[in-house]
Design an enzyme around this catalytic site. Structure first.
Site, mmCIF file in Angstrom:
data_model
loop_
_atom_site.group_PDB
_atom_site.id
_atom_site.type_symbol
_atom_site.label_atom_id
_atom_site.label_comp_id
_atom_site.label_asym_id
_atom_site.label_seq_id
_atom_site.Cartn_x
_atom_site.Cartn_y
_atom_site.Cartn_z
ATOM 1 N N SER A 1 18.470 -6.448 6.546
ATOM 2 C CA SER A 1 17.197 -5.967 7.082
ATOM 3 C C SER A 1 16.804 -6.823 8.271
ATOM 4 O O SER A 1 17.230 -7.965 8.396
ATOM 5 C CB SER A 1 16.097 -6.084 6.029
ATOM 6 O OG SER A 1 15.731 -7.442 5.856
ATOM 7 N N ASP A 2 15.979 -6.279 9.151
ATOM 8 C CA ASP A 2 15.370 -7.139 10.164
ATOM 9 C C ASP A 2 14.424 -8.089 9.416
ATOM 10 O O ASP A 2 14.092 -7.864 8.242
ATOM 11 C CB ASP A 2 14.616 -6.315 11.213
ATOM 12 C CG ASP A 2 14.448 -7.100 12.518
ATOM 13 O OD1 ASP A 2 14.553 -8.344 12.483
ATOM 14 O OD2 ASP A 2 14.214 -6.474 13.562
ATOM 15 N N CYS A 3 14.011 -9.180 10.115
ATOM 16 C CA CYS A 3 13.363 -10.245 9.347
ATOM 17 C C CYS A 3 12.000 -9.856 8.846
ATOM 18 O O CYS A 3 11.044 -9.715 9.590
ATOM 19 C CB CYS A 3 13.423 -11.552 10.118
ATOM 20 S SG CYS A 3 15.175 -12.004 10.245
ATOM 21 N N ASP A 4 12.039 -9.658 7.593
ATOM 22 C CA ASP A 4 10.998 -9.179 6.693
ATOM 23 C C ASP A 4 10.709 -7.690 6.749
ATOM 24 O O ASP A 4 9.622 -7.256 6.376
ATOM 25 C CB ASP A 4 9.717 -10.006 6.817
ATOM 26 C CG ASP A 4 9.142 -10.260 5.437
ATOM 27 O OD1 ASP A 4 9.885 -10.089 4.447
ATOM 28 O OD2 ASP A 4 7.951 -10.566 5.326
ATOM 29 N N SER A 5 11.692 -6.890 7.135
ATOM 30 C CA SER A 5 11.512 -5.432 7.127
ATOM 31 C C SER A 5 11.042 -4.901 5.777
ATOM 32 O O SER A 5 10.231 -3.977 5.725
ATOM 33 C CB SER A 5 12.830 -4.714 7.425
ATOM 34 O OG SER A 5 13.140 -4.711 8.772
#
Ligand SMILES: *[C@@H]1O[C@H](CO)[C@@H](O)[C@H](O)[C@H]1NC(C)=O
Ligand SMILES: *[C@@H]1O[C@H](CO)[C@@H](O)[C@H](O)[C@H]1NC(C)=O
Ligand SMILES: *[C@@H]1O[C@H](CO)[C@@H](O)[C@H](O)[C@H]1NC(C)=O
Ligand SMILES: *[C@@H]1O[C@H](CO)[C@@H](O)[C@H](O)[C@H]1NC(C)=O
Length: 769
Positions: free
Chosen positions: A285-289
């Protein structure tokens, strides 16, 4: 004895650090007999068996702590913690927590920002940069200061010229972006898929190209995207990255696509990336998606549901703490099976095994010899200079004024807020550069310089320093203005509000040009396009260069081009629109195609037909090239399977489904002669565009189908062969998202040469149902 062994161990430690062998094994340390003998450590077993063995030993609690970027260690199995998040967009970067610059690795080679490297249109350069970056990354890993999993490259389409992260991408064309992805990834990962040098990651899947525009941000944006645009624009670079680049990871984005967060959409992750494209790797995931779609988008009502949806959709790793916090409860509540968690771990652990992380001593492995002396080498730094030189684009050269001559232009006024910059040249997602050559320093090698900033910074909010700049231009034999943008104007989380030069920059350029004793040259640093119509039309601005963000050696490359040591050969990888283009163009409107009824202009050279400042693919040289077509087919037969229903109706005026064609390697092969008719050696980029038969409402006006860069000495000629895959490149996508090959006359363009080519169906007989 005790003190002796202490001294010995200290000197051994020093030795090992100096030798770049500072890292203990991540797992399977041969010095720890009880764990290194376990099956998952045995290199004689297959990766599948080793991964299965390891997962079988873990408790659920241990498993969920491996689903996040700062994965916990499993001490009783001899496995250390691992930070998955490192970045290497155009050089080893310290943006992710997995990489730190510390002695004996104070710096790494900082290549031009990707948009500049893309402008070289040189696929072997992209791969060569990847190879250097991964040499340096492995060296830093061996020394204990970096990871092996790099969340680069960014291959989203540069859809809107205001996008702050457009600089990180290879531009607006799907084929260029896809080829960039495949080559850069191959450079990073090496060619042995079972022995990864480092693991790359294509991001951000998908339709992610808005950061923050008029109050809409990427954490809340729901991109409404048609099937047609997904298939022929947004998916293309990702598909090429996975299928042709064999990338080891894909990252899903923050935004939603058609109402679903990408990281919770099984159709995108499980069905497309893994099912259709056969990703051999992990999805992160993108960071904290995951946290974002729970907390900001309120996509699920409980955090356990969010964790379960993400993993069931095909997410394997969370950048962020969310999955470590909520996955165990999700399993306990029956929202998710432990088998789903195992499935995610198979994908991440397999990549770690392919990286050799379970093979014991790093120093005993294929890349184990790389250490501090392999970082910032003269050869690597020279490649950074070559890359900048190849990426700089000459946009205007009246006279011609350039190249300057160090005999006639002995004194040069070097003016502008970017005239002596260093970190501006490396753009974002950078690291710490080995060294810098600023434009002022570069020009100083050729001429005596008179330096004036003109504006305190790129915002250029006043004209207080104009006087000194004008005065310098009056005294010098030539004037170079280095203007443009930096990360305060365009960046991650910062989209631009317009396309003009900020503040009073335009005014400074015009005033200085009016006062200059010698010729005035405008050099622009920017990631996104700038509307410089005023300078294009101002006869006193003799020449314009776009340097993008040219990396650590940018100033040397600019100076080499200004003084003719190098001949510019870069081409714009994106359209330079006039400011007016934005009038009826919300950044939130994802449609690629123009709509007359909505007054919507369409996006990129493929769909926008209005006026431009400089078009996609534009770029001048100090020499002239002439093309001629030496050989090209006039007719191509596309083998088609007979229709199941029994009657294959007249196909000659239709578009056939790609899935009904026997594509194989069916391609059109062109031989083009490129003649350098000028007096200076140069490189030329051949861009081949194709326009489909008239009448198809779905098709782009034209589409780049092939490009090739060639070096041609003065007065010499070179023959270039270009192969165009018929099904992949001459097909278009209909409004239902189905790829079809239009039959009839396609028009191929190479420069001003046009060549019609007729596609016919050749029925192969009827398939009985
Ligand atoms: C140019 O930049 C370099 C490096 O930051 C600095 O050492 C030098 O003093 C600057 N020169 C001028 C004239 O400002
Ligand atoms: C197939 O379709 C064509 C055109 O509609 C028609 O003329 C022909 O008779 C058909 N053939 C068969 C075998 O049905
Ligand atoms: C097929 O269609 C084309 C274009 O409409 C026409 O010129 C041609 O005569 C047709 N062929 C047959 C066999 O019907
Ligand atoms: C492409 O880049 C490579 C690496 O810098 C270089 O060796 C090659 O000459 C370049 N190709 C052309 C045609 O300039």
């Amino acid at each position: 004895m005790a003190s002796f062994s202490c001294i010995l161990s200290i000197s051994l430690m020093l030795l090992s650090v100096v030798g770049g062998e500072g890292r203990d094994p991540f797992a399977c340390d041969p010095k720890v007999a009880n764990t290194s003998a376990l099956p998952f450590c045995r290199t004689s077993l297959s990766t599948v068996e080793r991964v299965k063995d390891l997962i079988g030993r873990l408790t659920l609690q241990e498993k969920v702590r491996l689903l996040v970027n700062n994965a916990a260690g499993v001490p009783w199995l001899g496995i250390k913690g691992y930070e998955w998040w490192s970045e290497a967009l155009h050089g080893v970067s310290n943006v992710g927590p997995g990489t730190k610059f510390a002695w004996p690795f104070p710096a790494a080679t900082s290549f031009p920002q990707v948009i500049t490297a893309a402008a070289s249109f040189n696929a072997s350069l992209w791969e060569a940069i990847g190879q250097v970056v991964s040499d340096e990354a492995r060296a830093m890993y061996n020394g204990g200061t970096a990871g092996l999993t790099y969340w680069s490259p960014n291959v989203n389409i540069f859809r809107d010229p205001r996008w702050g992260r457009g600089q990180e991408t290879p531009g607006e064309d799907p084929i260029v972006a896809g080829r960039y992805a495949a080559h850069y990834v191959r450079g990073l990962q090496g060619t042995d898929v079972n022995r990864l040098k480092v693991a790359a990651c294509c991001k951000h899947f998908t339709a992610y190209d808005l950061d923050n525009w008029k109050g809409m941000d990427r954490f809340h944006f729901n991109a409404q995207v048609s099937k047609q645009d997904i298939e022929d624009t947004f998916d293309v670079p990702f598909r090429m990255c996975v299928k042709e680049g064999n990338v080891a990871s894909v990252m899903c984005s923050y935004n939603q696509v058609n109402g679903k967060p990408t990281c919770a959409d099984p159709n995108l992750l499980k069905r497309t990336v893994r099912g259709q494209w056969h990703l051999n790797g992990y999805i992160v995931s993108d960071c904290d998606s995951v946290g974002v779609f729970f907390s900001n988008q309120h996509y699920t009502s409980t955090p356990e549901e969010a964790a379960a949806e993400a993993i069931k959709a095909g997410l394997d790793l969370d950048c962020g703490p969310f999955l470590a916090q909520h996955t165990q409860d999700a399993v306990n509540k029956g929202l998710l099976a432990e088998a789903d968690v195992n499935g995610a771990l198979v994908n991440t652990l397999t990549v770690q095994m392919r990286l050799g992380m379970f093979d014991g001593e790093p120093s005993a492995q294929p890349y184990g010899h790389l250490g501090p002396k392999h970082v910032c080498t003269p050869a690597h730094q020279n490649l950074a200079l070559q890359a900048a030189t190849q990426g700089i684009v000459l946009l205007k050269n009246d006279g011609p004024t350039l190249p300057l001559s160090s005999r006639r232009h002995r004194t040069v006024a070097v003016i502008g807020p970017n005239s002596n910059v260093t970190v501006t040249m490396i753009g974002n997602y950078a690291g710490i550069a080995c060294r810098y050559t600023s434009p002022l320093q570069g020009i100083g090698k050729y001429a005596t310089t008179i330096h004036q900033l003109g504006c305190a910074n790129v915002a250029c909010t006043d004209d207080k320093q104009f006087g000194g700049a004008v005065d310098a231009a009056r005294r010098a034999d030539a004037t170079v203005l280095v203007m443009g943008l930096d990360q305060s104007i365009e960046a991650e989380t910062v989209d631009r509000t317009g396309l003009l030069l900020p503040g009073h920059q335009q005014d400074l350029v015009s005033k200085v040009a009016a006062a200059s004793k010698g010729p005035t040259i405008l050099v622009l640093m920017s990631g996104g396009p700038v509307d410089v119509t005023f300078a294009k039309n101002d006869p006193r601005v003799a020449a314009i260069l776009w340097a993008g963000y040219p990396g650590q050696a940018g100033g040397a490359a600019i100076a080499d081009i200004l003084f003719g040591t190098a001949n510019p050969g870069g081409k714009l990888p994106m359209t330079w629109y006039p400011q007016d283009y934005l009038t009826n163009l919300p950044m939130t409107d994802m449609a690629m195609r123009a709509s007359r009824s909505r007054g919507y202009p369409g996006r990129t050279y493929r769909f926008y037909k209005g006026p431009v400042v400089y078009p996609f693919g534009y770029g001048l040289s100090y020499t002239q090239f002439v093309h001629s077509l030496a050989r090209a087919p006039k007719v191509v037969s596309v083998p088609v399977d007979g229709h199941r229903r029994g009657n294959n109706t007249n196909l000659s005026n239709k578009a056939i489904r790609v899935t009904h064609a026997r594509c194989g390697k069916l391609s059109v092969s062109l031989d083009v002669d490129v003649k350098n008719v000028g007096s200076m050696d140069g490189t030329h980029t051949l861009l081949v565009f194709s326009a489909p038969p008239a009448g198809g409402q779905w098709a782009p006006h034209k589409q780049l189908v092939s490009f090739e860069k060639v070096h041609v000495p003065a007065r010499a000629q070179q023959r270039v062969r270009l192969n165009i895959h018929v099904c992949k490149l001459l097909s278009v996508v209909d409004s239902s998202g189905i790829r079809r090959i239009p039959l009839g006359e396609h028009s191929l363009h190479v420069g001003d040469v046009k060549h019609p080519i007729s596609l016919r169906a050749q029925t192969l007989g009827i398939i009985k149902t």
